[in-house]
Design a protein around this motif. Structure first.
Motif, PDB file in Angstrom:
ATOM      1  N   PRO A   1       0.807  -1.235   0.000  1.00  0.00           N
ATOM      2  CA  PRO A   1       0.000   0.000   0.000  1.00  0.00           C
ATOM      3  C   PRO A   1       0.833   1.274   0.000  1.00  0.00           C
ATOM      4  O   PRO A   1       1.950   1.305   0.520  1.00  0.00           O
ATOM      5  CB  PRO A   1      -0.807  -0.109   1.292  1.00  0.00           C
ATOM      6  N   ILE A   2       0.240   2.291  -0.579  1.00  0.00           N
ATOM      7  CA  ILE A   2       0.914   3.583  -0.734  1.00  0.00           C
ATOM      8  C   ILE A   2       0.025   4.670  -0.141  1.00  0.00           C
ATOM      9  O   ILE A   2      -1.188   4.677  -0.357  1.00  0.00           O
ATOM     10  CB  ILE A   2       1.168   3.861  -2.235  1.00  0.00           C
ATOM     11  N   THR A   3       0.625   5.588   0.591  1.00  0.00           N
ATOM     12  CA  THR A   3      -0.128   6.708   1.183  1.00  0.00           C
ATOM     13  C   THR A   3      -0.536   7.694   0.091  1.00  0.00           C
ATOM     14  O   THR A   3       0.270   8.028  -0.773  1.00  0.00           O
ATOM     15  CB  THR A   3       0.750   7.431   2.228  1.00  0.00           C
ATOM     16  N   THR A   4      -1.790   8.151   0.142  1.00  0.00           N
ATOM     17  CA  THR A   4      -2.241   9.208  -0.762  1.00  0.00           C
ATOM     18  C   THR A   4      -2.659  10.401   0.082  1.00  0.00           C
ATOM     19  O   THR A   4      -3.532  10.259   0.946  1.00  0.00           O
ATOM     20  CB  THR A   4      -3.465   8.745  -1.598  1.00  0.00           C
ATOM     21  N   ASN A  59      -2.113   4.626  -6.901  1.00  0.00           N
ATOM     22  CA  ASN A  59      -2.895   3.432  -7.267  1.00  0.00           C
ATOM     23  C   ASN A  59      -3.721   3.716  -8.504  1.00  0.00           C
ATOM     24  O   ASN A  59      -3.766   2.929  -9.442  1.00  0.00           O
ATOM     25  CB  ASN A  59      -3.791   3.020  -6.099  1.00  0.00           C
ATOM     26  N   GLU A  77      -2.379  -6.651  -4.947  1.00  0.00           N
ATOM     27  CA  GLU A  77      -2.175  -5.819  -3.748  1.00  0.00           C
ATOM     28  C   GLU A  77      -3.255  -6.115  -2.720  1.00  0.00           C
ATOM     29  O   GLU A  77      -4.337  -6.599  -3.064  1.00  0.00           O
ATOM     30  CB  GLU A  77      -2.216  -4.330  -4.117  1.00  0.00           C
ATOM     31  N   HIS A 132      -6.323  -3.059   1.777  1.00  0.00           N
ATOM     32  CA  HIS A 132      -6.125  -2.006   2.785  1.00  0.00           C
ATOM     33  C   HIS A 132      -5.062  -0.995   2.366  1.00  0.00           C
ATOM     34  O   HIS A 132      -4.330  -1.201   1.397  1.00  0.00           O
ATOM     35  CB  HIS A 132      -5.760  -2.618   4.146  1.00  0.00           C
ATOM     36  N   GLY A 133      -4.971   0.086   3.149  1.00  0.00           N
ATOM     37  CA  GLY A 133      -3.994   1.129   2.877  1.00  0.00           C
ATOM     38  C   GLY A 133      -2.721   0.957   3.691  1.00  0.00           C
ATOM     39  O   GLY A 133      -2.438  -0.135   4.201  1.00  0.00           O
ATOM     40  N   SER A 134      -1.985   2.067   3.817  1.00  0.00           N
ATOM     41  CA  SER A 134      -0.647   2.010   4.420  1.00  0.00           C
ATOM     42  C   SER A 134      -0.688   2.045   5.953  1.00  0.00           C
ATOM     43  O   SER A 134       0.364   2.026   6.597  1.00  0.00           O
ATOM     44  CB  SER A 134       0.190   3.169   3.889  1.00  0.00           C
ATOM     45  N   ALA A 135      -1.880   2.118   6.526  1.00  0.00           N
ATOM     46  CA  ALA A 135      -2.091   2.032   7.990  1.00  0.00           C
ATOM     47  C   ALA A 135      -1.059   2.839   8.779  1.00  0.00           C
ATOM     48  O   ALA A 135      -0.324   2.281   9.603  1.00  0.00           O
ATOM     49  CB  ALA A 135      -2.100   0.565   8.437  1.00  0.00           C
ATOM     50  N   ASP A 156      -1.289   4.517  11.302  1.00  0.00           N
ATOM     51  CA  ASP A 156      -1.445   4.447  12.769  1.00  0.00           C
ATOM     52  C   ASP A 156      -0.645   3.301  13.395  1.00  0.00           C
ATOM     53  O   ASP A 156      -0.345   3.336  14.581  1.00  0.00           O
ATOM     54  CB  ASP A 156      -2.943   4.330  13.151  1.00  0.00           C
ATOM     55  N   ASN A 207      -0.817  -7.052   9.964  1.00  0.00           N
ATOM     56  CA  ASN A 207      -1.148  -8.397   9.493  1.00  0.00           C
ATOM     57  C   ASN A 207      -0.797  -8.486   7.993  1.00  0.00           C
ATOM     58  O   ASN A 207      -1.382  -7.766   7.182  1.00  0.00           O
ATOM     59  CB  ASN A 207      -2.653  -8.617   9.712  1.00  0.00           C
TER      60      ASN A 207
END
Ligand code: NAI
Length: 333
Positions: free
Chosen positions: A69-72, A82, A257, A260-263, A265, A273
């Motif tokens: 995942p990549i932050t947007t 994405n 992919e 989910h996203g880059s989480a 938090d 996971n």
């Protein structure tokens, strides 16, 4: 011949989970070789390029991409990577299988839903215009050709996987032209598949049915934005975002992919996971003709989930990503 795989390591939890996944694929003796690239927000800050040219070149050579995942950025900054990748390589079919796992107790033990999400157009393409300081237009573009090919992909999948029903999800009562056309095309295509039940549901009603009786659904097909939202809902039915894999397929390229996203938090805490990305990698193995290897990995994950000892916190355990990875590796020995 060993299949070369381009890997984009992503932001946030991306590097942690992609490392775990590559180690598990190696442990399962997948016949693959990884070409890894740092991409995303951090790479942008460093080089002003979101994806290095070498990463594009690698994907164009290998045609298969495993992407973390990549932050947007929200509301400003660069366009979603994405969305960029899906458009640039015409990865029009986003396939998101949500299957309940017997080892994980949820209120819905019988969920087995595959969402087909159109991946290239709709409001999700982000065509927006600032009209004046207080007015913004966002344009929803739906084309016959893009609708037709995602609907055909859903029916073809249903037939190939002995599925019984395809449900078209829409809001054609309000979006009479664009969703109306999507729905018309759906029933046109359905005529070629008399062996498969074709039905449609308005999206709001579908959401209600999904949380009351998800077992009534089989394959779902819908436009891009609806698919984005509904597939997160289906992940909730099976135990959370850490468990939902996806394939993004075009006619020439394929990208795999987690949904989910880059989480951010939990990034860096080593508690993410990696299962969703691992199962995405299993979809990739099936795609490149290594289904036996994918099955071995699925069996190993099932055993670890069944034992319930080494689980990550999102599954109510206390294991680190690496401990969970090692538990799966031990089952592959
Ligand atoms: P998110 O999916 O990253 O996180 C939502 C919640 O689920 C968080 O509490 C997170 O800790 C948890 N979660 C997600 N994946 C997990 C995993 N593997 N293990 C354990 N817990 C997990 O969604 P959010 O926070 O809305 O987005 C964060 C960033 O990710 C944003 O910049 C967004 O644009 C981007 N994003 C990227 C995607 C991609 O690269 N395909 C897809 C979705 C979002």
């Amino acid at each position: 011949m060993t299949q070369k795989i381009t890997v984009m390591l992503g932001d946030g939890i991306g590097p942690e989970i992609s490392d775990a996944v590559m180690r598990i694929l190696e442990g399962a003796h997948a016949d693959v070789a990884f070409e890894c690239f740092s991409v995303g927000a951090k790479e942008y800050e460093r080089t002003n390029a979101l994806i290095p040219e070498a990463a594009y070149a690698s994907f164009e050579r290998n045609r298969v991409l495993l992407k973390a995942p990549i932050t947007t950025p929200i509301g400003k900054g660069f366009r979603s990577l994405n969305v960029t990748l899906r458009k640039r390589y015409d990865l029009y079919a986003n396939i998101r299988p949500a299957k309940a796992n017997a080892a994980l107790k949820t209120p819905f033990p019988h969920v087995d839903i595959v969402t087909f999400r159109e991946n290239t157009e709709d409001l999700y393409a982000g065509v927006e215009h600032q009209i004046d300081a207080d007015t913004v237009h966002a344009i929803k573009i739906i084309t016959r050709s893009a609708s037709q090919r995602i609907i055909e992909a859903a029916f073809a999948y249903a037939r190939a996987h002995q599925r019984k029903k395809v449900t078209c999800v829409h809001k054609a009562n309000i979006m009479k032209l664009c969703d109306g056309m999507f729905l018309d095309i759906f029933y046109e295509v359905a005529k070629q598949y008399p062996d498969i039940i074709a039905e449609d549901k308005i999206i709001d009603a579908l959401c209600m049915r999904l949380v009351m009786n998800p077992a009534e659904f089989d394959v779902l097909v819908m436009e891009n934005l609806y698919g984005d939202i509904v597939s997160d809902l289906t992940s909730g039915l099976i135990g959370g975002l850490g468990l939902l894999p996806s394939a993004n397929l075009g006619d020439e390229y394929a990208m795999f992919e987690a949904v989910h996203g880059s989480a951010p938090d939990i990034a860096g805490k080593h508690i993410a996971n990696p299962t969703a990305l691992l199962w995405s990698a299993c979809m990739m193995l099936e795609y490149i003709g290594q289904s036996d290897c994918a099955k071995r990995i699925h069996r190993a994950v099932d055993q670890v989930l069944q034992e319930g000892i080494t689980l990550t916190p999102d599954l109510h355990g206390s294991a680190h990503t690496e401990e969970y990875r090692d538990a799966i590796l031990a089952k592959l020995l």
